[in-house]
Scaffold this motif. Structure first.
Motif, PDB file in Angstrom:
ATOM      1  N   THR A 170       1.368  67.684  20.456  1.00 29.34           N
ATOM      2  CA  THR A 170       1.289  66.238  20.270  1.00 29.34           C
ATOM      3  C   THR A 170       2.691  65.647  20.200  1.00 29.34           C
ATOM      4  OG1 THR A 170      -0.802  66.414  19.070  1.00 29.34           O
ATOM      5  CG2 THR A 170       0.469  64.386  18.760  1.00 29.34           C
ATOM      6  N   ILE A 171       2.904  64.577  20.952  1.00 28.64           N
ATOM      7  CA  ILE A 171       4.170  63.858  20.941  1.00 28.64           C
ATOM      8  C   ILE A 171       4.038  62.656  20.018  1.00 28.64           C
ATOM      9  CG2 ILE A 171       5.856  62.619  22.347  1.00 28.64           C
ATOM     10  CD1 ILE A 171       5.669  65.663  22.845  1.00 28.64           C
ATOM     11  N   VAL A 172       5.062  62.435  19.188  1.00 28.09           N
ATOM     12  CA  VAL A 172       4.968  61.393  18.165  1.00 28.09           C
ATOM     13  C   VAL A 172       6.094  60.369  18.322  1.00 28.09           C
ATOM     14  CG1 VAL A 172       3.946  63.075  16.588  1.00 28.09           C
ATOM     15  CG2 VAL A 172       6.408  62.590  16.456  1.00 28.09           C
ATOM     16  N   ALA A 173       5.959  59.248  17.606  1.00 28.39           N
ATOM     17  CA  ALA A 173       6.991  58.213  17.615  1.00 28.39           C
ATOM     18  C   ALA A 173       8.220  58.701  16.855  1.00 28.39           C
ATOM     19  CB  ALA A 173       6.457  56.937  16.977  1.00 28.39           C
ATOM     20  N   PRO A 174       9.404  58.541  17.426  1.00 30.22           N
ATOM     21  CA  PRO A 174      10.627  58.981  16.739  1.00 30.22           C
ATOM     22  C   PRO A 174      11.155  57.972  15.735  1.00 30.22           C
ATOM     23  CG  PRO A 174      11.180  58.157  18.900  1.00 30.22           C
ATOM     24  CD  PRO A 174       9.683  58.101  18.803  1.00 30.22           C
ATOM     25  N   ARG A 175      10.709  56.718  15.870  1.00 26.23           N
ATOM     26  CA  ARG A 175      11.265  55.642  15.048  1.00 26.23           C
ATOM     27  C   ARG A 175      10.282  54.478  15.006  1.00 26.23           C
ATOM     28  NH1 ARG A 175      16.513  51.989  16.676  1.00 26.23           N
ATOM     29  NH2 ARG A 175      16.418  50.614  14.858  1.00 26.23           N
ATOM     30  N   LYS A 176      10.392  53.648  13.984  1.00 30.26           N
ATOM     31  CA  LYS A 176       9.521  52.480  13.854  1.00 30.26           C
ATOM     32  C   LYS A 176       9.748  51.518  15.013  1.00 30.26           C
ATOM     33  CE  LYS A 176       8.753  48.383  10.973  1.00 30.26           C
ATOM     34  NZ  LYS A 176       9.163  47.637   9.755  1.00 30.26           N
ATOM     35  N   GLY A 177       8.662  50.911  15.479  1.00 26.85           N
ATOM     36  CA  GLY A 177       8.774  49.920  16.542  1.00 26.85           C
ATOM     37  C   GLY A 177       7.413  49.504  17.053  1.00 26.85           C
ATOM     38  N   TYR A 178       7.424  48.844  18.201  1.00 26.64           N
ATOM     39  CA  TYR A 178       6.205  48.389  18.851  1.00 26.64           C
ATOM     40  C   TYR A 178       6.137  48.979  20.257  1.00 26.64           C
ATOM     41  CZ  TYR A 178       5.538  44.954  15.133  1.00 26.64           C
ATOM     42  OH  TYR A 178       5.340  44.357  13.912  1.00 26.64           O
ATOM     43  N   ILE A 179       4.960  49.368  20.665  1.00 30.62           N
ATOM     44  CA  ILE A 179       4.788  49.887  22.026  1.00 30.62           C
ATOM     45  C   ILE A 179       5.006  48.734  22.998  1.00 30.62           C
ATOM     46  CG2 ILE A 179       3.251  51.055  23.637  1.00 30.62           C
ATOM     47  CD1 ILE A 179       4.096  52.740  21.207  1.00 30.62           C
ATOM     48  N   GLU A 200       7.054  53.606  26.021  1.00 34.83           N
ATOM     49  CA  GLU A 200       8.289  52.951  25.594  1.00 34.83           C
ATOM     50  C   GLU A 200       8.060  52.215  24.278  1.00 34.83           C
ATOM     51  OE1 GLU A 200      11.145  50.544  28.365  1.00 34.83           O
ATOM     52  OE2 GLU A 200       9.723  49.131  27.448  1.00 34.83           O
ATOM     53  N   ILE A 201       9.050  52.314  23.382  1.00 36.89           N
ATOM     54  CA  ILE A 201       8.976  51.674  22.066  1.00 36.89           C
ATOM     55  C   ILE A 201      10.136  50.699  21.916  1.00 36.89           C
ATOM     56  CG2 ILE A 201       8.924  52.044  19.566  1.00 36.89           C
ATOM     57  CD1 ILE A 201       8.009  54.919  20.147  1.00 36.89           C
ATOM     58  N   TYR A 202       9.826  49.480  21.470  1.00 33.22           N
ATOM     59  CA  TYR A 202      10.850  48.481  21.191  1.00 33.22           C
ATOM     60  C   TYR A 202      11.135  48.472  19.696  1.00 33.22           C
ATOM     61  CZ  TYR A 202      13.194  43.980  20.674  1.00 33.22           C
ATOM     62  OH  TYR A 202      14.097  42.998  20.360  1.00 33.22           O
ATOM     63  N   HIS A 203      12.422  48.464  19.333  1.00 41.18           N
ATOM     64  CA  HIS A 203      12.825  48.527  17.936  1.00 41.18           C
ATOM     65  C   HIS A 203      13.397  47.190  17.455  1.00 41.18           C
ATOM     66  CE1 HIS A 203      12.217  52.791  18.416  1.00 41.18           C
ATOM     67  NE2 HIS A 203      13.130  52.838  19.374  1.00 41.18           N
ATOM     68  N   VAL A 263       4.083  51.189  15.583  1.00 39.28           N
ATOM     69  CA  VAL A 263       4.068  52.614  15.260  1.00 39.28           C
ATOM     70  C   VAL A 263       5.186  52.911  14.274  1.00 39.28           C
ATOM     71  CG1 VAL A 263       3.011  53.384  17.417  1.00 39.28           C
ATOM     72  CG2 VAL A 263       5.505  53.145  17.282  1.00 39.28           C
ATOM     73  N   PHE A 264       4.983  53.962  13.488  1.00 36.65           N
ATOM     74  CA  PHE A 264       5.981  54.429  12.540  1.00 36.65           C
ATOM     75  C   PHE A 264       6.376  55.859  12.906  1.00 36.65           C
ATOM     76  CE2 PHE A 264       3.593  51.160  10.295  1.00 36.65           C
ATOM     77  CZ  PHE A 264       4.620  50.368   9.781  1.00 36.65           C
ATOM     78  N   PRO A 265       7.529  56.311  12.445  1.00 31.08           N
ATOM     79  CA  PRO A 265       7.951  57.678  12.757  1.00 31.08           C
ATOM     80  C   PRO A 265       6.866  58.703  12.417  1.00 31.08           C
ATOM     81  CG  PRO A 265       9.720  56.496  11.673  1.00 31.08           C
ATOM     82  CD  PRO A 265       8.516  55.611  11.597  1.00 31.08           C
ATOM     83  N   GLY A 266       6.557  59.567  13.382  1.00 33.83           N
ATOM     84  CA  GLY A 266       5.544  60.588  13.172  1.00 33.83           C
ATOM     85  C   GLY A 266       4.160  60.212  13.655  1.00 33.83           C
ATOM     86  N   ASP A 267       3.935  58.939  14.015  1.00 35.60           N
ATOM     87  CA  ASP A 267       2.618  58.532  14.519  1.00 35.60           C
ATOM     88  C   ASP A 267       2.373  59.154  15.893  1.00 35.60           C
ATOM     89  OD1 ASP A 267       2.197  57.045  12.277  1.00 35.60           O
ATOM     90  OD2 ASP A 267       2.397  55.089  13.255  1.00 35.60           O
ATOM     91  N   PRO A 268       1.191  59.727  16.140  1.00 39.52           N
ATOM     92  CA  PRO A 268       0.898  60.339  17.438  1.00 39.52           C
ATOM     93  C   PRO A 268       0.924  59.324  18.576  1.00 39.52           C
ATOM     94  CG  PRO A 268      -0.675  61.051  15.764  1.00 39.52           C
ATOM     95  CD  PRO A 268       0.094  59.913  15.169  1.00 39.52           C
ATOM     96  N   LEU A 269       1.531  59.708  19.691  1.00 41.12           N
ATOM     97  CA  LEU A 269       1.608  58.850  20.868  1.00 41.12           C
ATOM     98  C   LEU A 269       0.774  59.381  22.025  1.00 41.12           C
ATOM     99  CD1 LEU A 269       5.458  58.101  21.055  1.00 41.12           C
ATOM    100  CD2 LEU A 269       3.680  56.685  20.016  1.00 41.12           C
ATOM    101  N   ALA A 270       0.902  60.688  22.302  1.00 42.71           N
ATOM    102  CA  ALA A 270       0.268  61.281  23.483  1.00 42.71           C
ATOM    103  C   ALA A 270       0.410  62.800  23.401  1.00 42.71           C
ATOM    104  CB  ALA A 270       0.906  60.745  24.760  1.00 42.71           C
TER     105      ALA A 270
END
Length: 296
Positions: A153-162, A186-189, A213-220
């Motif tokens: 599972t790939i997760v968000a590295p940092r807080k942001g919006y898809i 892609e995530i916008y910070h 999304v927050f750090p650790g949230d599953p993406l894909a």
């Protein structure tokens, strides 16, 4: 074993074919109001180049900038200099995804975008020009790849919006060195930067555009099994910068990752077990977000 990953930079892919529409109008004093309509979910930085500017002045000199937020926003005002004279203007413009003016109050840290507990190998990627023109070394930073032992599972590295994604590409060849197209999210910070997470399994997305999304949230789910060096995920951080001539462009820049031995940019190959420290997950949370997390 050499870890060589090709990188192809195309402005169209980073801009995601955003529809930025410019409108101009004059107010009662003869000033020119320039507005932009942004159909995407994140800000864009605009830069104007005036080939003619008669009896009008623009803050920022000959190549003023403005921010086009989602929806309609005023990006620039041309002030009438002499009320007794006529005005005229002609211009072109460019735009780059991201906000060049936004800044972070902290030094951002990034999780390795993989579920916790997985052993990975991180390497700095090699520019594709080094494969096409081996006699001319291009040392430009183009991102980091993390090699994986299995599908994960790939997760968000940092807080942001898809802010964007492409998740419909299915690889048709094996033993690849590089590919011109890859699935990505892609995530916008909040500091106006973006992070692209690439080499993902088609149709595996667990998020949607506009979602926070927050750090650790599953993406894909990871992919890359068709590459010579095996499964991996790529991290490409992007920000709006100016070149030596003052023109805006999208720049890939180094970031600090959270490793099991500390925080560092990855310049040489490094092995680490992925960790998701609570202090990193909550680093950029607001008081309200911290309160909600404490309730879970």
């Amino acid at each position: 074993m050499r870890y060589l990953l090709g990188f192809i930079f195309m402005l169209s892919s980073i801009s995601s074919f955003a529809q930025i529409e410019i409108e101009t109008e004059r107010d009662k004093d003869g000033n020119v109001i320039i507005s932009a309509f942004n159909s995407s979910s994140v800000p864009y930085t605009l830069q104007f180049d005036f080939s003619r500017l008669q009896n009008l002045s623009a803050a920022g000199g000959g190549n003023p900038m403005g921010i086009s937020n989602p929806g309609t926003s005023r990006v620039l005002t041309l002030k009438r200099v002499n009320s007794s004279q006529g005005t005229d203007f002609s211009y072109s413009y460019r735009y780059i995804k991201g906000n060049i003016y936004s800044k972070s109050k902290i030094d951002p840290l990034y999780l390795i975008p993989v579920k916790e507990g997985v052993a990975v190998r991180g390497v700095s990627m090699t520019h594709i020009e080094n494969r096409l023109q081996p006699k001319e070394q291009n040392d430009m930073f183009v991102g980091v790849a993390f090699y994986l032992p299995e599908e994960v599972t790939i997760v968000a590295p940092r807080k942001g919006y898809i802010s964007d994604m492409k998740m419909d590409y299915t690889a048709g060849k094996n033993d690849l060195d590089f590919a011109r197209s890859e699935n990505y999210i892609e995530i916008y910070h909040a500091d106006g930067t973006l992070t692209q997470i690439k080499v993902l399994k088609a149709g595996s997305e667990l998020v949607k555009i506009g979602q926070q999304v927050f750090p650790g949230d599953p993406l894909a789910t990871s992919a890359g099994e068709n590459y010579q060096n095996g499964r991996h995920v790529r991290v490409i951080p992007l920000r709006v910068s100016k070149d030596e001539e003052g023109k805006i462009h999208s720049e890939i820049y180094p970031i600090k990752f959270v490793l099991d031995g500390g925080y560092e940019t990855i310049e040489k190959p490094v092995e680490s077990t992925v960790i998701h420290p609570e202090e990193i997950i909550t680093l950029e949370m607001t008081k309200k977000e911290l309160k909600n997390r404490a309730k879970k």
